[in-house]
Design an enzyme around this catalytic site. Structure first.
Site, PDB file in Angstrom:
ATOM      1  CG  ASP A   1      -7.430  -2.124  -2.968  1.00 31.36           C
ATOM      2  OD1 ASP A   1      -7.896  -1.221  -2.253  1.00 31.36           O
ATOM      3  OD2 ASP A   1      -6.272  -2.553  -2.860  1.00 31.36           O
TER       4      ASP A   1
ATOM      5  CB  SER B   1      -0.959  -0.085   1.192  1.00 36.04           C
ATOM      6  OG  SER B   1      -1.931   0.897   1.124  1.00 36.04           O
TER       7      SER B   1
ATOM      8  CG  HIS C   1      -6.188  -1.828   0.787  1.00 30.61           C
ATOM      9  ND1 HIS C   1      -5.546  -1.489  -0.388  1.00 30.61           N
ATOM     10  CD2 HIS C   1      -5.443  -1.285   1.784  1.00 30.61           C
ATOM     11  CE1 HIS C   1      -4.465  -0.762  -0.107  1.00 30.61           C
ATOM     12  NE2 HIS C   1      -4.377  -0.631   1.208  1.00 30.61           N
TER      13      HIS C   1
END
Ligand code: MLT
Length: 203
Positions: free
Chosen positions: A153, A103, A184
């Site tokens: 996501d 991320s 995610h």
């Protein structure tokens, strides 16, 4: 510049992983992933030095998914410099470094590829976005990159991750992708795919 970090030397012939956590994480989060992928690899795991409401990050953002690109560029150079000086201090081979980010950490690892040809020998990017829609990458030809992403996501929209993939492919990177349906979060499937990719590329 120094970052809070963890360092573990690798065994001879094994790469060093530059490990970069997601928003709100710490340098401890992703260490088990490296051990899962290659327990003999070196680890340089860094804590992001930006605080957003108490959450560690690697660069500032203006809103969710909207990056402060000036800040990102500046901190990308700082992180690169830290990697170079860490390789001297700890005496690991700076030409044998693999990025592993999730991320926000994947996004600054990806950012490195726009500015440096030689930062990494490979990269594992879990749920990344393109940090720069308009900019061309500098990274070297045929860089092996693994991207794990989510079809659903909500934080890293699939079309944005696809743009990053095409930017990488445009400069000749060798991209392997694993798309899942779990939003995610990291899935075991994605971790297994990253491990398989690593074994094929590097062992
Ligand atoms: C970012 O800010 O880097 C992305 O939105 C992902 C995240 O929330 O960390």
């Amino acid at each position: 510049m120094n970052y809070e970090h963890i360092y573990k030397p690798g065994e001879p012939g094994h790469p060093t992983f530059l490990v970069l956590h997601g928003t709100g994480g710490t340098e401890k989060d992703l260490v088990p992933l490296v051990n899962y992928i290659d327990s003999k690899a070196g680890i340089l795991s860094v804590r992001g030095d930006v605080l957003e409401n108490g959450m560690n990050r690697f660069f500032r953002r203006l809103a969710e998914g909207i990056f402060d690109k000036e800040d990102l560029e500046k901190r990308t150079h700082t992180l690169y410099d830290f990697l170079q000086s860490a390789s001297e201090n700890y005496k690991f081979d700076k030409t044998n470094v693999i990025a592993l980010g999730y991320s926000n950490g994947a996004n600054i690892a990806a950012s490195m590829l726009y500015f440096y040809e030689d930062a990494f020998k490979g990269a594992i990017l879990h749920h990344p976005m393109t940090p720069f829609e308009e900019r061309e990458m500098k990274t070297s030809d045929a860089l092996p990159v693994f991207i794990g992403a989510g079809n659903n996501d909500p934080i890293c929209p699939p079309e944005n991750t696809r743009l990053l993939i095409s930017q990488l492919e445009n400069v000749g990177s060798n991209v392997t992708t694993e798309w899942g349906n779990a939003g995610h979060s990291l899935t075991q499937n994605e971790l297994d795919a990253a491990k398989n990719w690593y074994n094929k590329q590097f062992s």
